[in-house]
Design a protein around this motif. Structure first.
Motif, PDB file in Angstrom:
ATOM      1  N   THR A 126       0.842  -1.194   0.000  1.00 54.15           N
ATOM      2  CA  THR A 126       0.000   0.000   0.000  1.00 54.15           C
ATOM      3  C   THR A 126       0.882   1.252   0.000  1.00 54.15           C
ATOM      4  O   THR A 126       1.821   1.341   0.799  1.00 54.15           O
ATOM      5  CB  THR A 126      -0.909   0.021   1.242  1.00 54.15           C
ATOM      6  OG1 THR A 126      -1.762  -1.111   1.188  1.00 54.15           O
ATOM      7  CG2 THR A 126      -1.741   1.284   1.309  1.00 54.15           C
ATOM      8  N   PRO A 127       0.588   2.218  -0.858  1.00 52.71           N
ATOM      9  CA  PRO A 127       1.340   3.473  -0.807  1.00 52.71           C
ATOM     10  C   PRO A 127       1.116   4.183   0.531  1.00 52.71           C
ATOM     11  O   PRO A 127       0.005   4.198   1.067  1.00 52.71           O
ATOM     12  CB  PRO A 127       0.745   4.297  -1.954  1.00 52.71           C
ATOM     13  CG  PRO A 127       0.087   3.303  -2.858  1.00 52.71           C
ATOM     14  CD  PRO A 127      -0.375   2.184  -1.957  1.00 52.71           C
ATOM     15  N   VAL A 128       2.169   4.756   1.066  1.00 56.55           N
ATOM     16  CA  VAL A 128       2.099   5.449   2.358  1.00 56.55           C
ATOM     17  C   VAL A 128       1.033   6.535   2.342  1.00 56.55           C
ATOM     18  O   VAL A 128       0.345   6.749   3.344  1.00 56.55           O
ATOM     19  CB  VAL A 128       3.480   6.020   2.744  1.00 56.55           C
ATOM     20  CG1 VAL A 128       3.374   6.972   3.927  1.00 56.55           C
ATOM     21  CG2 VAL A 128       4.430   4.888   3.070  1.00 56.55           C
ATOM     22  N   ASP A 129       0.858   7.220   1.227  1.00 62.43           N
ATOM     23  CA  ASP A 129      -0.127   8.298   1.163  1.00 62.43           C
ATOM     24  C   ASP A 129      -1.544   7.808   1.453  1.00 62.43           C
ATOM     25  O   ASP A 129      -2.356   8.553   2.002  1.00 62.43           O
ATOM     26  CB  ASP A 129      -0.066   9.017  -0.184  1.00 62.43           C
ATOM     27  CG  ASP A 129       1.211   9.839  -0.325  1.00 62.43           C
ATOM     28  OD1 ASP A 129       1.788  10.238   0.709  1.00 62.43           O
ATOM     29  OD2 ASP A 129       1.635  10.079  -1.470  1.00 62.43           O
ATOM     30  N   VAL A 130      -1.850   6.565   1.112  1.00 63.14           N
ATOM     31  CA  VAL A 130      -3.166   5.998   1.413  1.00 63.14           C
ATOM     32  C   VAL A 130      -3.342   5.905   2.931  1.00 63.14           C
ATOM     33  O   VAL A 130      -4.401   6.242   3.477  1.00 63.14           O
ATOM     34  CB  VAL A 130      -3.333   4.614   0.742  1.00 63.14           C
ATOM     35  CG1 VAL A 130      -4.594   3.910   1.220  1.00 63.14           C
ATOM     36  CG2 VAL A 130      -3.335   4.763  -0.785  1.00 63.14           C
ATOM     37  N   VAL A 131      -2.310   5.463   3.618  1.00 59.36           N
ATOM     38  CA  VAL A 131      -2.365   5.353   5.079  1.00 59.36           C
ATOM     39  C   VAL A 131      -2.447   6.747   5.713  1.00 59.36           C
ATOM     40  O   VAL A 131      -3.237   6.967   6.636  1.00 59.36           O
ATOM     41  CB  VAL A 131      -1.151   4.570   5.622  1.00 59.36           C
ATOM     42  CG1 VAL A 131      -1.213   4.461   7.145  1.00 59.36           C
ATOM     43  CG2 VAL A 131      -1.071   3.191   4.984  1.00 59.36           C
ATOM     44  N   LEU A 132      -1.658   7.675   5.211  1.00 58.36           N
ATOM     45  CA  LEU A 132      -1.688   9.040   5.741  1.00 58.36           C
ATOM     46  C   LEU A 132      -3.069   9.663   5.581  1.00 58.36           C
ATOM     47  O   LEU A 132      -3.570  10.315   6.497  1.00 58.36           O
ATOM     48  CB  LEU A 132      -0.624   9.900   5.080  1.00 58.36           C
ATOM     49  CG  LEU A 132       0.828   9.477   5.330  1.00 58.36           C
ATOM     50  CD1 LEU A 132       1.789  10.385   4.581  1.00 58.36           C
ATOM     51  CD2 LEU A 132       1.149   9.438   6.811  1.00 58.36           C
ATOM     52  N   ASP A 133      -3.700   9.429   4.427  1.00 60.10           N
ATOM     53  CA  ASP A 133      -5.062   9.945   4.222  1.00 60.10           C
ATOM     54  C   ASP A 133      -6.033   9.355   5.241  1.00 60.10           C
ATOM     55  O   ASP A 133      -6.882  10.060   5.790  1.00 60.10           O
ATOM     56  CB  ASP A 133      -5.544   9.636   2.803  1.00 60.10           C
ATOM     57  CG  ASP A 133      -4.848  10.469   1.735  1.00 60.10           C
ATOM     58  OD1 ASP A 133      -4.174  11.466   2.075  1.00 60.10           O
ATOM     59  OD2 ASP A 133      -4.972  10.106   0.538  1.00 60.10           O
ATOM     60  N   ALA A 134      -5.908   8.048   5.506  1.00 62.90           N
ATOM     61  CA  ALA A 134      -6.789   7.390   6.482  1.00 62.90           C
ATOM     62  C   ALA A 134      -6.547   7.937   7.888  1.00 62.90           C
ATOM     63  O   ALA A 134      -7.499   8.150   8.649  1.00 62.90           O
ATOM     64  CB  ALA A 134      -6.576   5.880   6.451  1.00 62.90           C
ATOM     65  N   LEU A 135      -5.296   8.172   8.225  1.00 67.80           N
ATOM     66  CA  LEU A 135      -4.987   8.729   9.545  1.00 67.80           C
ATOM     67  C   LEU A 135      -5.537  10.142   9.689  1.00 67.80           C
ATOM     68  O   LEU A 135      -6.092  10.499  10.733  1.00 67.80           O
ATOM     69  CB  LEU A 135      -3.474   8.730   9.791  1.00 67.80           C
ATOM     70  CG  LEU A 135      -2.830   7.361   9.971  1.00 67.80           C
ATOM     71  CD1 LEU A 135      -1.313   7.487   9.983  1.00 67.80           C
ATOM     72  CD2 LEU A 135      -3.330   6.689  11.237  1.00 67.80           C
ATOM     73  N   MET A 136      -5.407  10.946   8.645  1.00 73.50           N
ATOM     74  CA  MET A 136      -5.921  12.317   8.693  1.00 73.50           C
ATOM     75  C   MET A 136      -7.453  12.327   8.790  1.00 73.50           C
ATOM     76  O   MET A 136      -8.028  13.209   9.421  1.00 73.50           O
ATOM     77  CB  MET A 136      -5.464  13.111   7.462  1.00 73.50           C
ATOM     78  CG  MET A 136      -3.998  13.499   7.515  1.00 73.50           C
ATOM     79  SD  MET A 136      -3.575  14.562   8.912  1.00 73.50           S
ATOM     80  CE  MET A 136      -4.486  16.040   8.492  1.00 73.50           C
TER      81      MET A 136
END
Length: 152
Positions: free
Chosen positions: A81-91
């Motif tokens: 999974t691209p890190v940006d996907v995780v960052l979006d979910a965290l935000m």
């Protein structure tokens, strides 16, 4: 806010599919030992997000049972999974869910920890490694690594 990032414990060798690999007895012991060593910090966690793979669900279950926490399976928490996907979910996550714990795989956990902290590849994430990260915003280079615990 605090984010705990954990890599699953040691798993059995690849046989039929990566998704079905289970923790070994050694892997279960690693995760339990890290939970004992960081019990006071992990007692703060409110929710666990785990990858759908067997070994991460088993890892999350050990933590959840130790601290009486819910586990939510998040389909996006797989190794590629691209890190940006995780960052979006965290935000997008409600601040009331933090401290939050993610249980996932390499290379995602290492890329996430190092990306948040702007540390290149300085912080390795071996099996059962657990990182504690603090930040007010979940974006690259915006977090501080509080500590990194490796298996005993």
């Amino acid at each position: 806010m605090l984010l705990f990032v954990m890599r699953h414990g040691h798993a059995e060798p690849l046989r039929k599919s990566d998704e079905t690999r289970a923790l070994t007895d050694e892997g279960r012991a690693e995760v339990a030992a890290v939970c004992r060593q960081r019990a006071s910090e992990l007692a703060q966690v409110k929710t666990i997000w785990a990858s759908p793979f067997v070994r991460t669900r088993q890892t999350a279950k050990i933590v959840a049972e130790t601290f009486d926490l819910p586990v939510e399976i998040q389909e996006f928490l797989t190794s590629e999974t691209p890190v940006d996907v995780v960052l979006d979910a965290l935000m997008a996550a409600d601040a009331q869910r933090f401290p939050l714990m993610l249980v996932s795989h390499q290379p995602l956990v290492g890329t996430l920890v190092n990306g948040l902290c702007g540390s290149g590849d300085e912080h390795p994430m071996g099996t059962a490694s657990l990182a504690c990260i603090s930040s007010e915003i979940w974006a690259r280079d915006c977090a501080e690594l509080e500590w990194l615990q490796h298996r005993p």
